[in-house]
Design an enzyme around this catalytic site. Structure first.
Site, PDB file in Angstrom:
ATOM      1  N   ASP A   9       0.843  -1.202   0.000  1.00 14.04           N
ATOM      2  CA  ASP A   9       0.000   0.000   0.000  1.00 14.04           C
ATOM      3  C   ASP A   9       0.875   1.249   0.000  1.00 14.04           C
ATOM      4  O   ASP A   9       0.809   2.096   0.900  1.00 14.04           O
ATOM      5  CB  ASP A   9      -0.940  -0.018   1.219  1.00 14.04           C
ATOM      6  CG  ASP A   9      -1.842  -1.233   1.210  1.00 14.04           C
ATOM      7  OD1 ASP A   9      -2.379  -1.565   0.134  1.00 14.04           O
ATOM      8  OD2 ASP A   9      -2.004  -1.876   2.266  1.00 14.04           O
ATOM      9  N   ASP A  58      -6.491  -6.647  -4.361  1.00 12.75           N
ATOM     10  CA  ASP A  58      -7.378  -6.461  -3.204  1.00 12.75           C
ATOM     11  C   ASP A  58      -8.330  -5.307  -3.513  1.00 12.75           C
ATOM     12  O   ASP A  58      -8.160  -4.199  -3.026  1.00 12.75           O
ATOM     13  CB  ASP A  58      -6.555  -6.168  -1.952  1.00 12.75           C
ATOM     14  CG  ASP A  58      -7.440  -6.042  -0.709  1.00 12.75           C
ATOM     15  OD1 ASP A  58      -8.664  -6.257  -0.829  1.00 12.75           O
ATOM     16  OD2 ASP A  58      -6.902  -5.730   0.367  1.00 12.75           O
ATOM     17  N   PHE A  59      -9.321  -5.599  -4.359  1.00 16.13           N
ATOM     18  CA  PHE A  59     -10.298  -4.564  -4.711  1.00 16.13           C
ATOM     19  C   PHE A  59     -11.619  -4.779  -3.972  1.00 16.13           C
ATOM     20  O   PHE A  59     -12.573  -4.064  -4.212  1.00 16.13           O
ATOM     21  CB  PHE A  59     -10.512  -4.538  -6.229  1.00 16.13           C
ATOM     22  CG  PHE A  59      -9.281  -4.114  -6.999  1.00 16.13           C
ATOM     23  CD1 PHE A  59      -8.298  -3.345  -6.394  1.00 16.13           C
ATOM     24  CD2 PHE A  59      -9.103  -4.475  -8.326  1.00 16.13           C
ATOM     25  CE1 PHE A  59      -7.156  -2.947  -7.086  1.00 16.13           C
ATOM     26  CE2 PHE A  59      -7.969  -4.082  -9.034  1.00 16.13           C
ATOM     27  CZ  PHE A  59      -7.001  -3.316  -8.413  1.00 16.13           C
ATOM     28  N   LYS A  60     -11.668  -5.781  -3.110  1.00 18.05           N
ATOM     29  CA  LYS A  60     -12.891  -6.047  -2.319  1.00 18.05           C
ATOM     30  C   LYS A  60     -14.127  -5.796  -3.166  1.00 18.05           C
ATOM     31  O   LYS A  60     -15.019  -5.008  -2.822  1.00 18.05           O
ATOM     32  CB  LYS A  60     -12.902  -5.226  -1.043  1.00 18.05           C
ATOM     33  CG  LYS A  60     -11.729  -5.577  -0.125  1.00 18.05           C
ATOM     34  CD  LYS A  60     -11.868  -4.948   1.245  1.00 18.05           C
ATOM     35  CE  LYS A  60     -10.668  -5.290   2.105  1.00 18.05           C
ATOM     36  NZ  LYS A  60      -9.406  -4.655   1.636  1.00 18.05           N
ATOM     37  N   VAL A  61     -14.174  -6.499  -4.271  1.00 19.52           N
ATOM     38  CA  VAL A  61     -15.211  -6.292  -5.285  1.00 19.52           C
ATOM     39  C   VAL A  61     -16.584  -6.549  -4.660  1.00 19.52           C
ATOM     40  O   VAL A  61     -16.802  -7.584  -4.014  1.00 19.52           O
ATOM     41  CB  VAL A  61     -14.963  -7.231  -6.482  1.00 19.52           C
ATOM     42  CG1 VAL A  61     -15.975  -6.963  -7.584  1.00 19.52           C
ATOM     43  CG2 VAL A  61     -13.535  -7.054  -7.000  1.00 19.52           C
ATOM     44  N   ALA A  62     -17.505  -5.600  -4.842  1.00 18.83           N
ATOM     45  CA  ALA A  62     -18.809  -5.695  -4.146  1.00 18.83           C
ATOM     46  C   ALA A  62     -19.898  -5.009  -4.973  1.00 18.83           C
ATOM     47  O   ALA A  62     -20.397  -3.947  -4.606  1.00 18.83           O
ATOM     48  CB  ALA A  62     -18.719  -5.074  -2.763  1.00 18.83           C
ATOM     49  N   PRO A  65     -23.715  -8.770 -10.170  1.00 17.42           N
ATOM     50  CA  PRO A  65     -22.923  -9.763 -10.904  1.00 17.42           C
ATOM     51  C   PRO A  65     -22.280  -9.215 -12.187  1.00 17.42           C
ATOM     52  O   PRO A  65     -21.094  -9.467 -12.432  1.00 17.42           O
ATOM     53  CB  PRO A  65     -23.941 -10.868 -11.211  1.00 17.42           C
ATOM     54  CG  PRO A  65     -24.899 -10.784 -10.064  1.00 17.42           C
ATOM     55  CD  PRO A  65     -25.029  -9.320  -9.755  1.00 17.42           C
ATOM     56  N   PRO A 168      -5.009 -10.615   7.230  1.00 19.57           N
ATOM     57  CA  PRO A 168      -4.353  -9.321   7.464  1.00 19.57           C
ATOM     58  C   PRO A 168      -4.601  -8.865   8.897  1.00 19.57           C
ATOM     59  O   PRO A 168      -5.533  -9.336   9.556  1.00 19.57           O
ATOM     60  CB  PRO A 168      -5.082  -8.397   6.481  1.00 19.57           C
ATOM     61  CG  PRO A 168      -6.443  -8.988   6.308  1.00 19.57           C
ATOM     62  CD  PRO A 168      -6.380 -10.449   6.699  1.00 19.57           C
ATOM     63  N   GLN A 173      -1.790  -3.396  13.046  1.00 22.41           N
ATOM     64  CA  GLN A 173      -3.150  -3.467  13.600  1.00 22.41           C
ATOM     65  C   GLN A 173      -3.205  -4.260  14.918  1.00 22.41           C
ATOM     66  O   GLN A 173      -4.271  -4.441  15.490  1.00 22.41           O
ATOM     67  CB  GLN A 173      -4.109  -4.088  12.588  1.00 22.41           C
ATOM     68  CG  GLN A 173      -4.292  -3.251  11.327  1.00 22.41           C
ATOM     69  CD  GLN A 173      -5.306  -3.863  10.376  1.00 22.41           C
ATOM     70  OE1 GLN A 173      -6.416  -4.201  10.761  1.00 22.41           O
ATOM     71  NE2 GLN A 173      -4.916  -4.017   9.112  1.00 22.41           N
TER      72      GLN A 173
HETATM   73  O1  3DU Z   1      -2.372  -3.148   8.402  1.00 21.94           O
HETATM   74  P1  3DU Z   1      -1.351  -3.380   7.323  1.00 21.94           P
HETATM   75  O2  3DU Z   1      -0.563  -2.166   6.948  1.00 21.94           O
HETATM   76  O3  3DU Z   1      -0.472  -4.576   7.640  1.00 21.94           O
HETATM   77  O4  3DU Z   1      -2.141  -3.740   5.948  1.00 21.94           O
HETATM   78  C1  3DU Z   1      -3.160  -4.684   5.860  1.00 21.94           C
HETATM   79  C2  3DU Z   1      -3.702  -4.706   4.478  1.00 21.94           C
HETATM   80  O5  3DU Z   1      -4.743  -5.661   4.395  1.00 21.94           O
HETATM   81  C3  3DU Z   1      -4.309  -3.402   3.992  1.00 21.94           C
HETATM   82  O6  3DU Z   1      -4.127  -3.335   2.595  1.00 21.94           O
HETATM   83  C4  3DU Z   1      -5.769  -3.534   4.285  1.00 21.94           C
HETATM   84  O7  3DU Z   1      -6.562  -2.785   3.400  1.00 21.94           O
HETATM   85  C5  3DU Z   1      -5.972  -5.017   4.037  1.00 21.94           C
HETATM   86  N1  3DU Z   1      -7.055  -5.620   4.782  1.00 21.94           N
HETATM   87  C6  3DU Z   1      -7.129  -5.541   6.133  1.00 21.94           C
HETATM   88  O8  3DU Z   1      -6.245  -4.963   6.762  1.00 21.94           O
HETATM   89  C7  3DU Z   1      -8.194  -6.138   6.807  1.00 21.94           C
HETATM   90  C8  3DU Z   1      -9.155  -6.808   6.125  1.00 21.94           C
HETATM   91  O9  3DU Z   1     -10.130  -7.390   6.765  1.00 21.94           O
HETATM   92  C9  3DU Z   1      -9.043  -6.897   4.756  1.00 21.94           C
HETATM   93  C10 3DU Z   1      -7.985  -6.301   4.116  1.00 21.94           C
END
Ligand code: 3DU
Length: 211
Positions: A9, A58-62, A65, A168, A173
Site C-alpha cells: 500500500d 485487493d479490490f474487495k469487489v462488491a 454480478p 491481514p 493493527q
Molecule cells: O495493516 P497493514 O498495513 O499490515 O495492511 C493490511 C492490508 O490488508 C491493507 O491493505 C488492508 O486494506 C488489508 N485488509 C485488512 O487490513 C483487513 C481486512 O479485513 C481486509 C484487508
C-alpha cells in the site's frame, strides 16, 4: 508452511517497486489494492510482473454480478493472479468473481471478516460464518479472516476446512505473527514491512513463518 504476503500500500511507483524487489526473496505473493493502483494505474502490474510472484488484487469487489464480472475481467486481463471480493453482496455476485477468476486460471478469495475494530458491528452475530459458508458454496479458493481475532479464525476454519485462509492485521493493527501463522495459510503484512527502515530485513524477519 505459512505464506507471507506483502501488502504493497505504497503510493509512489518507484518506491513500491523498490520495496517489492528487495522483499521478493522473502515473500510468497504481493497484494495490491486501491492505494497503489489509483496512484499508478494498472501498469504497476507490468512493473511487478518481473518478480514472478503471484499478484493479488485487493479490490474487495462488491457490486452486481455483471459489474463484478467486468471488474474481474479487467483485473485478470491486467495480469493479476487473484482477486479479493466481498461476499455480503450475495452468492450470485460473489460466484461471478470466482467464475471469472477460474476462467483465467486465477483464484478468488471472499472476505469473511475484517480486522479493524469497527468490523464487529456488522461481521459478528453469525455473519462471518455465513460469509465463510457462502465462500465454500461459491467454490471460492479461500477467505480473508482477521489476524486481530485469532479465536474467530478458529471458528471460520471449521467452516472452510482446507480452503485457504489469508489473514491481514498483523503488526500495525496489533495481530501477533506467530499466533496467527499457526492458524492460517497466509499472513498479509503491510505497514510493518514497507514502513520499516529496512523493508527487506523486516520481510526476512517475518519470513520465519515460511519455514
Ligand atoms: O495493516 P497493514 O498495513 O499490515 O495492511 C493490511 C492490508 O490488508 C491493507 O491493505 C488492508 O486494506 C488489508 N485488509 C485488512 O487490513 C483487513 C481486512 O479485513 C481486509 C484487508
Amino acid at each position: 508452511m505459512t505464506e507471507l504476503i506483502l501488502s504493497l500500500d505504497v503510493l509512489d511507483r518507484k518506491r513500491a517497486c523498490a520495496i517489492a524487489e528487495s522483499c521478493a526473496p522473502f515473500i510468497d505473493a504481493i497484494k495490491v489494492g486501491y492505494p497503489l493502483v489509483l496512484s499508478t494505474g494498472l501498469t504497476i502490474v507490468e512493473d511487478l510482473a518481473g518478480l514472478a510472484l503471484p499478484l493479488i488484487a485487493d479490490f474487495k469487489v462488491a457490486d452486481i454480478p455483471n459489474t463484478n464480472r467486468l471488474i474481474c475481467e479487467a483485473v485478470f486481463s491486467a495480469g493479476f493472479d487473484a482477486v479479493i471480493a466481498h461476499g455480503f453482496v450475495g452468492a450470485d455476485a460473489a460466484r461471478t468473481c470466482v467464475e471469472v477468476a477460474h476462467n483465467h486460471s486465477g483464484a478468488a478469495y471472499i472476505v469473511a471478516e475484517m480486522s479493524h475494530p469497527g468490523a464487529t458491528e456488522f461481521f459478528h452475530d453469525g455473519v462471518a460464518e455465513r460469509l465463510a459458508r457462502l465462500a465454500v458454496a461459491c467454490r471460492a479458493d479461500g477467505i480473508i479472516a482477521p489476524a486481530t481475532r485469532p479465536e474467530r479464525i478458529g471458528r471460520l476454519r471449521k467452516i472452510v476446512g482446507n480452503k485457504a485462509i489469508y489473514s491481514p492485521g498483523v503488526g500495525a493493527q496489533g495481530g501477533d505473527l506467530d499466533t496467527v501463522a499457526r492458524l492460517v495459510d497466509g499472513v498479509i503484512v503491510g505497514r510493518s514491512i514497507y514502513e520499516a527502515e529496512g523493508p527487506a530485513a523486516e520481510a526476512e524477519r517475518f519470513s520465519r513463518i515460511r519455514r
